[in-house]
Design a protein around this motif. Sequence first.
Motif, mmCIF file in Angstrom:
data_model
loop_
_atom_site.group_PDB
_atom_site.id
_atom_site.type_symbol
_atom_site.label_atom_id
_atom_site.label_comp_id
_atom_site.label_asym_id
_atom_site.label_seq_id
_atom_site.Cartn_x
_atom_site.Cartn_y
_atom_site.Cartn_z
ATOM 1 N N SER A 6 0.829 -1.200 0.000
ATOM 2 C CA SER A 6 0.000 0.000 0.000
ATOM 3 C C SER A 6 0.868 1.256 0.000
ATOM 4 N N LEU A 7 0.274 2.312 -0.460
ATOM 5 C CA LEU A 7 0.969 3.597 -0.503
ATOM 6 C C LEU A 7 1.317 4.071 0.904
ATOM 7 N N LEU A 8 0.419 3.827 1.864
ATOM 8 C CA LEU A 8 0.679 4.232 3.254
ATOM 9 C C LEU A 8 1.862 3.473 3.851
ATOM 10 N N GLU A 9 1.966 2.178 3.538
ATOM 11 C CA GLU A 9 3.105 1.398 4.031
ATOM 12 C C GLU A 9 4.411 1.923 3.448
ATOM 13 N N GLU A 10 4.367 2.283 2.168
ATOM 14 C CA GLU A 10 5.564 2.813 1.518
ATOM 15 C C GLU A 10 5.968 4.158 2.127
ATOM 16 N N ILE A 11 4.994 5.015 2.389
ATOM 17 C CA ILE A 11 5.280 6.310 3.014
ATOM 18 C C ILE A 11 5.863 6.097 4.408
ATOM 19 N N HIS A 12 5.313 5.131 5.136
ATOM 20 C CA HIS A 12 5.824 4.808 6.471
ATOM 21 C C HIS A 12 7.283 4.344 6.388
#
Length: 193
Positions: A6-12
């Motif tokens: 997910s995009l959120l996991e990548e940002i994290h």
Amino acid sequence: MCDNKSLLEEIHDVNIAMGLISLGARMQVLESETSLSRRRLLRLYKELRGCPPPKGMLPFSEDWFMSWEQNIHSSMFYNIYLYLKSAEQGRSIETLIKTYRLYLEQCCSNADDKPVLGLTRAWTLLRFIDCGIISRKACSVCQGGFVVTTEFIKNPFTCSLCSPPSRAFKKSQVSGNGRINPFATPNLMAVTA
């Protein structure tokens, strides 16, 4: 090809990588603690630091943590880590970043001061502890918790604060710029017989 991340996991992961890079982490730490590709990590490192990351092997000697000054700093870091780990929930790498920032606040009064315990060594310390190479033991004099290698586990252990080596007195009398430190009190540190 569809990427399941997910995009959120990548940002994290990018935020964790940025935090690690800003604290001086080596590439091996970044690759181990994030799921970002090596190419992206290299690019991120160059953008943040303005130069490529240092090359070479990670330090791999548990003996480094047993030298007098390194042991004091490593033990202080690990005690902070244990406290934060018990008080907060989250990934261990996030706890490591918070712990290391608190360690820097306590050890480096100037931005120019180089910490005794670098982030990569702090990360290595936690890996050594997870593997059982290093543990924590109470000093037989002050009862403070200190990191020790397996050879010190069964024997009584006296920390470097309770029994400092003679070179510790010389270092306490000389400040970072090479001048005599008028505030040093080596006689308070001396162990009386």
